[in-house]
Design a protein around this motif. Structure first.
Motif, PDB file in Angstrom:
ATOM      1  N   PRO A   1       0.805  -1.218   0.000  1.00  0.00           N
ATOM      2  CA  PRO A   1       0.000   0.000   0.000  1.00  0.00           C
ATOM      3  C   PRO A   1       0.841   1.274   0.000  1.00  0.00           C
ATOM      4  N   ALA A   2       0.453   2.198  -0.868  1.00  0.00           N
ATOM      5  CA  ALA A   2       1.093   3.516  -0.930  1.00  0.00           C
ATOM      6  C   ALA A   2       0.167   4.502  -0.230  1.00  0.00           C
ATOM      7  N   ILE A   3       0.650   5.130   0.828  1.00  0.00           N
ATOM      8  CA  ILE A   3      -0.159   6.069   1.615  1.00  0.00           C
ATOM      9  C   ILE A   3       0.339   7.471   1.331  1.00  0.00           C
ATOM     10  N   LEU A   4      -0.465   8.243   0.600  1.00  0.00           N
ATOM     11  CA  LEU A   4      -0.104   9.593   0.192  1.00  0.00           C
ATOM     12  C   LEU A   4      -1.077  10.559   0.865  1.00  0.00           C
ATOM     13  N   GLY A   5      -0.601  11.228   1.903  1.00  0.00           N
ATOM     14  CA  GLY A   5      -1.516  12.015   2.726  1.00  0.00           C
ATOM     15  C   GLY A   5      -2.477  11.055   3.402  1.00  0.00           C
ATOM     16  N   ASN A   6      -3.774  11.256   3.172  1.00  0.00           N
ATOM     17  CA  ASN A   6      -4.762  10.319   3.720  1.00  0.00           C
ATOM     18  C   ASN A   6      -5.414   9.480   2.620  1.00  0.00           C
ATOM     19  N   VAL A   7      -4.723   9.353   1.476  1.00  0.00           N
ATOM     20  CA  VAL A   7      -5.210   8.528   0.372  1.00  0.00           C
ATOM     21  C   VAL A   7      -4.418   7.226   0.343  1.00  0.00           C
ATOM     22  N   TYR A   8      -5.121   6.109   0.471  1.00  0.00           N
ATOM     23  CA  TYR A   8      -4.506   4.784   0.572  1.00  0.00           C
ATOM     24  C   TYR A   8      -4.691   4.034  -0.755  1.00  0.00           C
ATOM     25  N   HIS A   9      -3.601   3.770  -1.443  1.00  0.00           N
ATOM     26  CA  HIS A   9      -3.621   3.018  -2.698  1.00  0.00           C
ATOM     27  C   HIS A   9      -3.384   1.543  -2.354  1.00  0.00           C
ATOM     28  N   ILE A  10      -4.381   0.689  -2.567  1.00  0.00           N
ATOM     29  CA  ILE A  10      -4.301  -0.682  -2.042  1.00  0.00           C
ATOM     30  C   ILE A  10      -4.405  -1.764  -3.107  1.00  0.00           C
TER      31      ILE A  10
END
Length: 243
Positions: free
Chosen positions: A198-207
């Motif tokens: 998972p890539a966590i960019l700010g509060n956006v979670y790419h899963i």
């Protein structure tokens, strides 16, 4: 089609989100079993792209009939609908080239049924949790504030163009490694772009951890934002750097 759907807090069990499925429902069930998912009280939310590329795309109707399973419409669901209902030869070619072979082996009646089922999925979902509101879209939120997306999809901001397309197709946030996040929501869960974890960019979670391309499913608890399997801070999320 209601483009936006809200779910109240789950007082009986847990809520999870999962990355792109792409016709790998048996593998998804194994991931749910591994975390002790209880279909009597737990709920599962999908970031979309349930179909294409995998061997079990036709099982999507069975999964969407489960009372604990909910999904947003990804770009692959949109491709099914657009290629079938709009009857565009260009749309047909794009869909076929992106894993849509399963669909064109169906009877015309079955194609109608699947296209209608997938066209009826919302573009965005929001889920209330004990720790605050969590949003779910397939690719990205096109606004810096979650309530703006809610308003756009529920008709309170008419005339805006490409809102659905950004929600379903955009990779700009992860490509630019934009960590600004989305306000007015605790977290936004997305898929679309494969990452090795998972890539966590700010509060956006790419899963979307590429279960359909040799990776694994990531499940995220919407209340705690804990990922299963856990995020390894020592590893980069970029799929191209996968060992």
């Amino acid at each position: 089609m209601n483009k936006f759907k809200r779910f109240e807090i789950n007082t009986a069990g847990r809520d999870f989100a999962v990355g792109d499925v792409h016709g790998h429902f048996t593998k998804l069930q194994a991931a749910l079993d591994a975390i002790g998912f209880n279909p009597v009280v737990d709920r599962l939310f999908s970031v979309g792209d349930l179909v294409d590329r995998g061997p079990e795309s036709a099982d999507v109707n069975t999964w969407l009939a489960k009372p604990w399973f909910f999904a947003v419409q990804g770009n692959h669901e949109a491709m099914v609908y657009e290629a079938h209902r709009v009857n565009s030869s260009n749309g047909f070619g794009v869909h076929l080239a992106n894993g849509g072979v399963w669909f064109y082996g169906l009877s015309s009646l079955d194609q109608d049924a699947y296209a209608n089922l997938l066209a009826d999925l919302p573009v965005a979902i929001e889920v209330e949790t004990p720790e605050g509101l969590v949003g779910i879209v397939h690719a990205d939120c096109p606004f810096p504030v979650w309530s703006m997306l809610r308003d756009a999809l529920t008709g309170l901001m008419p005339g805006l163009l490409n809102v659905d397309a950004v929600c379903q197709w955009s990779r700009s946030r992860i490509t630019d490694e934009n960590c600004e996040g989305i306000s007015d929501v605790r977290a936004v869960i997305v898929g679309h772009t494969p990452v090795r974890q998972p890539a966590i960019l700010g509060n956006v979670y790419h899963i979307d951890t590429g279960a359909w391309m040799g990776g694994h499913f990531t499940l995220i608890d919407l209340a705690t934002l804990e990922c299963y399997p856990p995020v390894n801070p020592k590893l980069n999320w970029d799929w191209e750097e996968r060992a």
